[in-house]
Design an enzyme around this catalytic site. Structure first.
Site, PDB file in Angstrom:
ATOM      1  N   GLU A 175     108.161 -10.689  47.325  1.00 48.68           N
ATOM      2  CA  GLU A 175     109.531 -10.234  47.545  1.00 48.68           C
ATOM      3  C   GLU A 175     109.918 -10.776  48.918  1.00 48.68           C
ATOM      4  O   GLU A 175     109.483 -10.258  49.937  1.00 48.68           O
ATOM      5  CB  GLU A 175     109.549  -8.701  47.463  1.00 48.68           C
ATOM      6  CG  GLU A 175     110.898  -8.144  47.149  1.00 48.68           C
ATOM      7  CD  GLU A 175     111.645  -7.859  48.412  1.00 48.68           C
ATOM      8  OE1 GLU A 175     112.487  -8.716  48.798  1.00 48.68           O
ATOM      9  OE2 GLU A 175     111.387  -6.824  49.021  1.00 48.68           O
ATOM     10  N   CYS A 230     116.494  -7.060  53.268  1.00 49.31           N
ATOM     11  CA  CYS A 230     116.460  -8.359  52.575  1.00 49.31           C
ATOM     12  C   CYS A 230     117.647  -8.530  51.622  1.00 49.31           C
ATOM     13  O   CYS A 230     118.045  -9.647  51.337  1.00 49.31           O
ATOM     14  CB  CYS A 230     115.135  -8.549  51.851  1.00 49.31           C
ATOM     15  SG  CYS A 230     114.742  -7.179  50.781  1.00 49.31           S
TER      16      CYS A 230
HETATM   17  P1  NAD Z   1     107.081 -12.792  60.158  1.00 46.28           P
HETATM   18  O1  NAD Z   1     107.577 -13.630  59.059  1.00 46.28           O
HETATM   19  O2  NAD Z   1     105.941 -13.328  60.931  1.00 46.28           O
HETATM   20  O3  NAD Z   1     106.630 -11.354  59.608  1.00 46.28           O
HETATM   21  C1  NAD Z   1     107.240 -10.683  58.542  1.00 46.28           C
HETATM   22  C2  NAD Z   1     106.239  -9.645  58.053  1.00 46.28           C
HETATM   23  O4  NAD Z   1     105.124 -10.299  57.479  1.00 46.28           O
HETATM   24  C3  NAD Z   1     105.647  -8.781  59.166  1.00 46.28           C
HETATM   25  O5  NAD Z   1     105.544  -7.454  58.713  1.00 46.28           O
HETATM   26  C4  NAD Z   1     104.272  -9.367  59.446  1.00 46.28           C
HETATM   27  O6  NAD Z   1     103.336  -8.397  59.850  1.00 46.28           O
HETATM   28  C5  NAD Z   1     103.899  -9.924  58.104  1.00 46.28           C
HETATM   29  N1  NAD Z   1     103.061 -11.111  58.226  1.00 46.28           N
HETATM   30  C6  NAD Z   1     103.239 -12.171  59.053  1.00 46.28           C
HETATM   31  N2  NAD Z   1     102.276 -13.087  58.857  1.00 46.28           N
HETATM   32  C7  NAD Z   1     101.478 -12.610  57.883  1.00 46.28           C
HETATM   33  C8  NAD Z   1     100.317 -13.101  57.234  1.00 46.28           C
HETATM   34  N3  NAD Z   1      99.800 -14.309  57.512  1.00 46.28           N
HETATM   35  N4  NAD Z   1      99.742 -12.318  56.298  1.00 46.28           N
HETATM   36  C9  NAD Z   1     100.255 -11.124  55.961  1.00 46.28           C
HETATM   37  N5  NAD Z   1     101.355 -10.608  56.535  1.00 46.28           N
HETATM   38  C10 NAD Z   1     101.964 -11.347  57.478  1.00 46.28           C
HETATM   39  O7  NAD Z   1     108.171 -12.553  61.253  1.00 46.28           O
HETATM   40  P2  NAD Z   1     109.147 -11.374  61.651  1.00 46.28           P
HETATM   41  O8  NAD Z   1     109.652 -11.731  62.994  1.00 46.28           O
HETATM   42  O9  NAD Z   1     108.507 -10.040  61.539  1.00 46.28           O
HETATM   43  O10 NAD Z   1     110.310 -11.515  60.612  1.00 46.28           O
HETATM   44  C11 NAD Z   1     110.963 -12.777  60.533  1.00 46.28           C
HETATM   45  C12 NAD Z   1     111.768 -12.891  59.305  1.00 46.28           C
HETATM   46  O11 NAD Z   1     111.075 -12.411  58.171  1.00 46.28           O
HETATM   47  C13 NAD Z   1     113.023 -12.069  59.334  1.00 46.28           C
HETATM   48  O12 NAD Z   1     114.033 -12.721  60.016  1.00 46.28           O
HETATM   49  C14 NAD Z   1     113.342 -11.960  57.883  1.00 46.28           C
HETATM   50  O13 NAD Z   1     114.014 -13.120  57.486  1.00 46.28           O
HETATM   51  C15 NAD Z   1     112.005 -11.932  57.223  1.00 46.28           C
HETATM   52  N6  NAD Z   1     111.615 -10.576  56.792  1.00 46.28           N
HETATM   53  C16 NAD Z   1     111.921 -10.244  55.525  1.00 46.28           C
HETATM   54  C17 NAD Z   1     111.633  -8.978  55.079  1.00 46.28           C
HETATM   55  C18 NAD Z   1     111.965  -8.570  53.666  1.00 46.28           C
HETATM   56  O14 NAD Z   1     112.148  -7.396  53.402  1.00 46.28           O
HETATM   57  N7  NAD Z   1     112.008  -9.500  52.712  1.00 46.28           N
HETATM   58  C19 NAD Z   1     111.048  -8.047  55.931  1.00 46.28           C
HETATM   59  C20 NAD Z   1     110.734  -8.436  57.237  1.00 46.28           C
HETATM   60  C21 NAD Z   1     111.019  -9.724  57.655  1.00 46.28           C
END
Ligand code: NAD
Length: 479
Positions: A253, A287
């Site tokens: 998702e 999202c």
């Molecule tokens: P990010 O992409 O690094 O992290 C997003 C989430 O994924 C965090 O909770 C993080 O702990 C987890 N994550 C990161 N790397 C991972 C890995 N290798 N394995 C497992 N989990 C991992 O960056 P961020 O700054 O937290 O968010 C950036 C962007 O991510 C946001 O701008 C948004 O576009 C997107 N996002 C989407 C959702 C959603 O509900 N679809 C939620 C949070 C962030």
């Protein structure tokens, strides 16, 4: 008023809480004040192995229990969440920032999700298929796929884990969940409710750690048979590749950039009010948040004016204060991102109609922002903003706006406002999204599928599809 209390953090492995001791830790901050709330213990490699062993044993116990017995435990947990909703909502607001009214709704929705799965788990029917040969019986059994590794982000820290835990447990799977390190307390509370409801040890395990290390460790283990992730498209692709190595099922998702198409025949005042309320919910960190507003030329000017006026009235403040209508952003990365979207829009001669600046003082506050007259190439119209910023542009005809709405690799949610039934039907056929709201932004309920197409993900959570994603089919041919 008594000061709200944060929760005691820990890892939950094999039915026991594991606290800091020799482990390294990471501070958790209140995004409204920058104050440290607690230190979160991070799992060692041994902890992750213990969680895998525990999930393996837990699966053997849980899959043999009747669907009824599993359902009773889920329902008890849902009731505990409701009883504790005020405490959990405060924990959620303290660590995530959203206003307390939204946190309360989120906790109640999480309870509803567990309840819904408690019911639906009892209807995971198989089937008997008529055979071509006399004396042969074909039976299709539905079985739990096996231990699940799930990863949830910081923006919706109760509902997202509730969807994954509810679906997995109702299907008879065990689960290891790595919730977001920035908002761990809400998931700790969710796990406490399931523990107190009588969940056998090992069925549910909660870990925290360096995300990339934890996901690699868990997904590469042969114990894990399914991976469920909510987060950015970039990370979703990485985890899908890891899962492919073991031919493991995935539910992804991922990001979205929801178009909102506003036709000239809509009720402008009602539409603007709905758009502003939906746009700034959870400070835009959702999202399925509406993000690209395409408004028909004929009503563009009054729409933009009214949208900006209502946005300018939003009271921004600490989410615990009843007067606040929007809280801070969940982490400083989001404020940095908002600045860069605004800067890019300015460079492209767009109009910052209201907002555009961060709050003074402590906390990750950013003013609700409206940007008008944006070219489609602006970053705000092509990259997921995930914050309190609305890009509003105009369109002239149906085919043109559909083409622009479908132009991005994202396909999660989409919305349209029109009084024309024919147009609503046409949009249902042509918009490339997983969820379409026509004259509404409410596209997420426990009983309906929630998921995206294109690079917004694969599979669905919620609804019968959510349960099905944790079930495998087995054909038994009896001669
Ligand atoms: P990010 O992409 O690094 O992290 C997003 C989430 O994924 C965090 O909770 C993080 O702990 C987890 N994550 C990161 N790397 C991972 C890995 N290798 N394995 C497992 N989990 C991992 O960056 P961020 O700054 O937290 O968010 C950036 C962007 O991510 C946001 O701008 C948004 O576009 C997107 N996002 C989407 C959702 C959603 O509900 N679809 C939620 C949070 C962030």
């Amino acid at each position: 008023m008594e000061a709200p209390r944060y929760t005691a953090l820990g890892l939950y492995i094999d039915g026991r809480w594991v606290t800091a001791e020799e482990r390294s830790g990471q501070p958790v901050y209140n995004p409204a004040t920058d104050e440290e709330l607690a230190i979160l213990p991070l799992a060692t490699a041994d902890d992750l192995d213990a969680a895998l062993d525990s999930a393996s044993r837990g699966f053997m116990v849980w899959r043999r229990m009747t669907a009824h017995a599993r359902s009773n435990i889920l329902r008890r947990a849902a009731n505990l969440l409701r009883e504790r909703s005020e405490t959990i909502a405060e924990v959620l607001t303290l660590e995530q920032g959203k206003i307390i009214a939204e946190s309360r709704i989120e906790v109640m929705l999480s309870a509803d999700i567990l309840d819904w799965y408690a019911e639906e788990g009892m209807r995971a029917y198989g089937r008997v298929v008529p055979s071509r040969t006399p004396g042969i019986r074909f039976t299709v059994l539905q079985e739990p796929v096996g231990p699940v590794a799930a990863f949830t982000p910081w923006n919706v820290p109760a509902v997202t884990p509730a969807r994954k835990i509810g679906g997995a447990l109702a299907a008879g799977c065990s689960i290891i969940i790595k919730a977001a390190e920035e908002t761990p307390g809400t998931c700790v509370e969710l796990v406490k409710a399931l523990h107190d409801a009588g969940l056998p040890p090992g069925v549910l395990n909660l870990v925290f750690g360096a995300p990339a290390e934890v996901s690699r460790h868990l997904i590469s283990s042969p114990t894990i048979r399914k991976v469920s992730f909510t987060g950015s498209t970039a990370i979703g692709k990485e985890l899908t590749k890891l899962a492919a190595d073991g031919t493991k099922r995935v539910t992804m998702e991922l990001g979205g950039h929801a178009p909102v198409i506003v036709f000239a025949d809509c009720d402008v005042e009602r539409t603007v009010q709905a758009c502003v309320a939906a746009k700034f919910r959870n400070a835009g960190q959702v999202c399925i948040s509406p993000t690209r507003f395409f408004v028909h030329d004929k009503i563009y000017a009054p729409f933009l004016r009214r949208f900006a006026a209502l946005t300018g009235e939003i009271a921004v403040g600490n989410g615990l204060l009843p007067s606040s209508q929007m809280g801070p952003l969940a982490n400083p990365r989001r404020t940095t991102a908002m600045h860069s979207f605004v800067e890019d829009a300015r460079e492209r001669d767009a109009t910052i109609v209201t907002g555009g600046n961060a709050g003074a003082g402590a906390g990750n506050f950013f003013a609700p922002t409206v940007v008008g007259h944006l070219p489609d190439e602006a970053r705000l119209m092509s990259e997921e903003p995930f914050g309190p910023i609305a890009g509003i542009t105009s369109f002239r005809d149906f085919d043109e706006v559909v083409h622009r709405a479908n132009a991005l690799p994202y396909g999660l949610a989409g919305y349209a406002f029109t009084e024309s039934l024919r147009r609503a039907n046409d949009l249902s056929d042509v918009l490339e999204v997983g969820m379409l709201g026509i004259n509404t932004f409410s596209v997420s309920t426990p009983e309906t599928p929630f998921g995206g197409v294109k690079e917004s993900g694969s599979g669905s959570e919620g609804g019968i599809e959510g349960l099905d994603s944790y079930l495998v089919k087995k054909l038994v041919v009896q001669a």
